[in-house]
Design an enzyme around this catalytic site. Sequence first.
Site, short mmCIF file in Angstrom:
data_model
loop_
_atom_site.label_atom_id
_atom_site.label_comp_id
_atom_site.label_asym_id
_atom_site.label_seq_id
_atom_site.Cartn_x
_atom_site.Cartn_y
_atom_site.Cartn_z
N ARG A 37 -52.68 -5.81 23.79
CA ARG A 37 -54.12 -5.57 23.34
C ARG A 37 -54.78 -5.96 23.24
NH1 ARG A 37 -49.99 -6.11 17.79
NH2 ARG A 37 -48.73 -4.46 17.55
N LYS A 202 -32.30 -1.91 12.93
CA LYS A 202 -32.45 -1.11 12.04
C LYS A 202 -32.41 0.22 12.04
CE LYS A 202 -32.33 -5.05 9.01
NZ LYS A 202 -33.38 -5.79 7.66
N GLY A 355 -45.22 -1.51 19.60
CA GLY A 355 -43.30 -2.70 19.52
C GLY A 355 -42.81 -2.91 20.30
N GLY A 379 -45.25 0.26 14.58
CA GLY A 379 -45.49 0.42 13.10
C GLY A 379 -46.44 1.78 12.89
#
Length: 398
Positions: A37, A202, A355, A379
């Site tokens: 980043r 998930k 991510g 996200g």
Amino acid sequence: MQTLDELLQEGVNGRRVLVRADLNVPLDGKNITDDGRIRAVAPTVKALAEAGARVVVCSHLGRPKGEPDPAFSLAPVAQRLGEVLGREVAFATDTVGTDAETKAVAQSDGDVLLLENLRFNKGETSKDDTQRAEFAGQLAAFGDVYVDDAFGAVHRGHASVYDVAKLLPHYAGWLIAKEVEVLSKLTGKPEQPYVVILGGAKVSDKLAVIDNLLDKVDTLIVGGGMMFTFLAAKGFEVGSSLLEKDQIEVCKTYLERAEELGVELLLPVDTTTAAEFAADAEPLTVGVDAIPADRMGLDIGPESAKLFAERIAGAKTVFWNGPMGVFEFPDYAAGTKTVARALVDSEAFSVVGGGDSAAAVRTLGLPEDGFGHISTGGGASLEYLEGKTLPGLDALEN
């Protein structure tokens, strides 16, 4: 949306530019374990400094609870940012306090100053509009103009992302402009065949993405921990694997919808299992119809990896978000590595959705330039593909 190129054309020599960056890098103590980043935002900061701007950079790091916490200090980031830029980066030990004000006033043309962690201040993430606006006003005092290049934070309605843009002339940095350009291709009319690969823990985290993209893709590949809820929806026993029982019926509807749309929803045919969640657990590969009751799947199996790679090889556009297994454990990293390598080897325009996927690329030693684009916002990229309005982008548009 005004861009950095337009700001540079206007001229920034001698002007104070407040830059919102996403420098939320992983730390092992004070050591940065992935500077992706930092390197991603460096071109914007460097261009402003070289054009004579007095650059003040602000960012968050981690989740401190609205007060200073040494474990989340940006001090190590200031040093690394300076190394990447090839110029000194001053560091303020507070965000909007005395040290920040003193060092900002002392800046000369071309200087770069990094403020301490934004989240050391309650106003940054406050849900109270007045408290957030007050903090935004203190931040805005550091700039004549505002440049947002923190794509990883644009889905947050925080003071430094949303409220500051209301107070200053605002521009999108090169990173945000690139992210929006790339991701808009995936939601518009991507070149076919279009393959989306979703993994991670998930299925509930990816439902909105599936819902928004299912009628746009040719093949939807599902791996990672989320695959077991889909397998359960097809009637398979999944042993002690990660399972969201409350999402089984939802997965059934997506399986049915994919069939109605003529979309291939591709699930693994085998999985590498373990008796416990541990790096040294003995691996055993079995078919998805033969998962032992006392074992959990921690990766897709080799046949699945081969099948997924074949679909990637035939694609023109690929979006990948989420590892295929627990890639941090060497015995359970093969599926993720095979999929990533297939993307590198393919001729498709490939986008890695930030991510854990971006972390996997670097952890597994794959060439970053082998992908069309590696997003800096896990996200944020998902919410963009879900079709949501992102506060940071909305602020830049208005």
